[in-house]
Scaffold this motif. Structure first.
Motif, mmCIF file in Angstrom:
data_model
loop_
_atom_site.group_PDB
_atom_site.id
_atom_site.type_symbol
_atom_site.label_atom_id
_atom_site.label_comp_id
_atom_site.label_asym_id
_atom_site.label_seq_id
_atom_site.Cartn_x
_atom_site.Cartn_y
_atom_site.Cartn_z
ATOM 1 N N PHE A 153 0.833 -0.928 0.311
ATOM 2 C CA PHE A 153 0.344 0.393 0.238
ATOM 3 C C PHE A 153 0.936 0.764 -0.272
ATOM 4 C CE2 PHE A 153 -2.757 3.311 2.092
ATOM 5 C CZ PHE A 153 -3.575 3.366 1.763
ATOM 6 N N ASN A 154 2.008 1.064 0.698
ATOM 7 C CA ASN A 154 2.967 2.269 0.861
ATOM 8 C C ASN A 154 3.639 2.557 -0.733
ATOM 9 O OD1 ASN A 154 2.529 3.046 3.231
ATOM 10 N ND2 ASN A 154 3.799 2.320 4.475
ATOM 11 N N SER A 155 4.097 1.624 -0.979
ATOM 12 C CA SER A 155 4.801 1.918 -2.569
ATOM 13 C C SER A 155 3.463 2.071 -3.383
ATOM 14 C CB SER A 155 5.503 0.084 -2.762
ATOM 15 O OG SER A 155 6.320 -0.324 -1.718
ATOM 16 N N ALA A 159 13.633 -3.186 -1.441
ATOM 17 C CA ALA A 159 13.883 -2.132 -1.795
ATOM 18 C C ALA A 159 13.661 -1.954 -3.992
ATOM 19 C CB ALA A 159 15.709 -1.154 -2.369
ATOM 20 N N LEU A 160 13.581 -3.103 -4.740
ATOM 21 C CA LEU A 160 13.601 -3.665 -5.729
ATOM 22 C C LEU A 160 11.833 -3.430 -5.895
ATOM 23 C CD1 LEU A 160 15.020 -3.988 -8.621
ATOM 24 C CD2 LEU A 160 15.117 -7.219 -7.573
ATOM 25 N N ALA A 161 12.033 -4.560 -5.163
ATOM 26 C CA ALA A 161 9.765 -4.681 -4.947
ATOM 27 C C ALA A 161 9.288 -3.511 -5.009
ATOM 28 C CB ALA A 161 9.467 -5.676 -3.820
ATOM 29 N N ALA A 162 10.252 -2.504 -4.321
ATOM 30 C CA ALA A 162 9.018 -0.760 -4.202
ATOM 31 C C ALA A 162 9.806 -0.339 -5.340
ATOM 32 C CB ALA A 162 9.757 -0.517 -2.708
ATOM 33 N N SER A 163 10.373 -0.738 -5.561
ATOM 34 C CA SER A 163 11.019 0.162 -7.346
ATOM 35 C C SER A 163 9.868 0.113 -8.320
ATOM 36 C CB SER A 163 11.866 0.488 -7.522
ATOM 37 O OG SER A 163 13.495 1.191 -6.412
ATOM 38 N N LEU A 164 10.072 -1.720 -7.771
ATOM 39 C CA LEU A 164 9.054 -2.453 -9.619
ATOM 40 C C LEU A 164 7.770 -1.277 -9.316
ATOM 41 C CD1 LEU A 164 10.101 -5.626 -9.476
ATOM 42 C CD2 LEU A 164 10.611 -3.806 -11.199
ATOM 43 N N MET A 213 16.107 3.212 -7.022
ATOM 44 C CA MET A 213 17.499 2.337 -6.849
ATOM 45 C C MET A 213 18.555 2.716 -6.719
ATOM 46 S SD MET A 213 16.057 -0.353 -6.218
ATOM 47 C CE MET A 213 17.735 -1.760 -6.155
ATOM 48 N N ILE A 214 18.883 3.743 -7.171
ATOM 49 C CA ILE A 214 20.030 4.736 -7.325
ATOM 50 C C ILE A 214 19.708 4.477 -6.200
ATOM 51 C CG2 ILE A 214 21.484 6.728 -8.171
ATOM 52 C CD1 ILE A 214 20.331 5.762 -11.318
ATOM 53 N N GLY A 215 19.250 5.763 -5.561
ATOM 54 C CA GLY A 215 19.928 6.056 -4.479
ATOM 55 C C GLY A 215 19.245 5.048 -3.215
ATOM 56 N N VAL A 265 13.802 9.692 -2.471
ATOM 57 C CA VAL A 265 12.854 8.165 -2.100
ATOM 58 C C VAL A 265 13.534 7.392 -1.688
ATOM 59 C CG1 VAL A 265 11.340 7.458 -2.576
ATOM 60 C CG2 VAL A 265 11.106 9.416 -2.862
ATOM 61 N N GLY A 266 14.979 7.097 -2.606
ATOM 62 C CA GLY A 266 15.228 6.128 -2.366
ATOM 63 C C GLY A 266 16.365 5.892 -1.566
ATOM 64 N N PHE A 267 16.851 7.814 -1.138
ATOM 65 C CA PHE A 267 17.372 7.409 0.562
ATOM 66 C C PHE A 267 16.221 6.986 1.370
ATOM 67 C CE2 PHE A 267 19.447 11.127 -1.649
ATOM 68 C CZ PHE A 267 20.049 10.862 -2.667
ATOM 69 N N THR A 268 15.337 7.365 1.517
ATOM 70 C CA THR A 268 14.115 7.217 2.301
ATOM 71 C C THR A 268 14.305 5.201 2.950
ATOM 72 O OG1 THR A 268 12.357 6.931 0.876
ATOM 73 C CG2 THR A 268 13.034 9.187 1.370
ATOM 74 N N LEU A 269 13.999 4.112 1.315
ATOM 75 C CA LEU A 269 14.310 2.819 1.567
ATOM 76 C C LEU A 269 15.590 2.151 2.514
ATOM 77 C CD1 LEU A 269 12.547 2.281 -2.077
ATOM 78 C CD2 LEU A 269 11.365 3.153 -0.147
ATOM 79 N N ALA A 270 16.376 3.074 2.600
ATOM 80 C CA ALA A 270 17.517 2.738 2.920
ATOM 81 C C ALA A 270 17.232 1.468 3.974
ATOM 82 C CB ALA A 270 18.778 4.043 3.481
ATOM 83 N N SER A 271 15.990 1.611 4.946
ATOM 84 C CA SER A 271 16.437 0.691 5.847
ATOM 85 C C SER A 271 15.892 -0.511 5.365
ATOM 86 C CB SER A 271 14.993 1.331 6.904
ATOM 87 O OG SER A 271 13.742 1.402 6.179
ATOM 88 N N TYR A 272 15.570 -0.779 4.128
ATOM 89 C CA TYR A 272 14.741 -1.796 3.345
ATOM 90 C C TYR A 272 16.140 -2.985 3.183
ATOM 91 C CZ TYR A 272 10.337 0.280 2.355
ATOM 92 O OH TYR A 272 8.872 1.139 3.145
ATOM 93 N N GLU A 273 16.431 -4.229 2.631
ATOM 94 C CA GLU A 273 16.814 -4.540 2.107
ATOM 95 C C GLU A 273 17.014 -4.729 0.457
ATOM 96 O OE1 GLU A 273 19.011 -6.736 4.259
ATOM 97 O OE2 GLU A 273 18.435 -6.437 5.829
ATOM 98 N N LEU A 274 17.475 -5.490 -0.260
ATOM 99 C CA LEU A 274 17.522 -5.739 -1.429
ATOM 100 C C LEU A 274 15.813 -5.642 -2.401
ATOM 101 C CD1 LEU A 274 18.719 -4.273 -4.384
ATOM 102 C CD2 LEU A 274 20.179 -6.733 -4.219
ATOM 103 N N PRO A 275 15.783 -7.249 -1.952
ATOM 104 C CA PRO A 275 14.126 -7.587 -2.237
ATOM 105 C C PRO A 275 13.232 -6.606 -2.091
ATOM 106 C CG PRO A 275 15.479 -9.010 -0.890
ATOM 107 C CD PRO A 275 16.748 -7.559 -0.423
#
Length: 192
Positions: A6-8, A136-141, A54-56, A124-134
């Motif tokens: 929902f947040n993503s 962060a990737l899912a949120a970006s997708l 993802m870059i962020g 916004v990628g900076f704000t995803l820093a607490s996420y693991e790679l999967p």
């Protein structure tokens, strides 16, 4: 899980408002744009809205792994960035920022628009820093997918109805501010 999705989605909606507004303008400028070109235009916006977070994320996670102290400031940085971006979007929209001149959309112009409308997504990628790679990737997708759908809709509106949604960025700004507050509150008050 559902809150993450929902947040993503909300983040995607908030970030896509710049691209949505530009998509409306592109539809107005080229009312006979073919479906294939509409999909390519929406795809360009979608790709950069996916890529920039993802870059962020990569930049921040590299910094956090080197300097663990930065991690405790991430909620403050997220709140500050999203407040800044959201307020900026609202102010620019209410000022009637830029009027787009009628012209045919070319690949170089499209790429410039896609990069310009996705710069906010980098922070916004900076704000995803607490996420693991999967995650962060899912949120970006999800952000990219939402952007694609919203941009297709913006092109359709521009081609059909004109500029009745000229202040769409206000909604995007409000959504980004609310997400910034939610990230801050969750990380400051509800982290164990």
């Amino acid at each position: 899980m559902w809150l993450f999705i929902f947040n993503s989605i909300l983040l995607g909606v908030g970030l896509a408002m710049d691209a949505f507004s530009v998509s409306i303008a592109n539809g107005l400028s080229e009312p006979k744009m073919r479906r294939v070109k509409c999909a390519a235009v929406a795809g360009a916006y979608s790709f950069f809205q996916f890529l920039m977070p993802m870059i962020g994320w990569v930049l921040v996670t590299a910094l956090v792994s080197w300097f663990g102290v930065i991690q405790r400031f991430v909620p403050y940085i997220a709140l500050g960035l999203l407040l800044f971006i959201g307020i900026k979007m609202i102010v620019e929209s209410l000022r009637g920022a830029e009027e787009k001149e009628a012209r045919r959309l070319t690949v170089p112009i499209l790429l410039m628009q896609a990069v310009a409308t996705s710069i906010d997504a980098l922070s916004v990628g900076f704000t995803l820093a607490s996420y693991e790679l999967p995650s962060a990737l899912a949120a970006s997708l999800i952000i990219g997918t939402v952007t694609f759908i919203i941009c297709l809709f913006g092109l359709w509106i521009g081609k059909r109805f004109g500029s009745i949604f000229k202040h769409a960025e206000v909604l995007g700004g409000i959504i980004l501010i609310l997400i910034g507050i939610e990230i801050f509150v969750k990380n400051i008050f509800f982290t164990t």
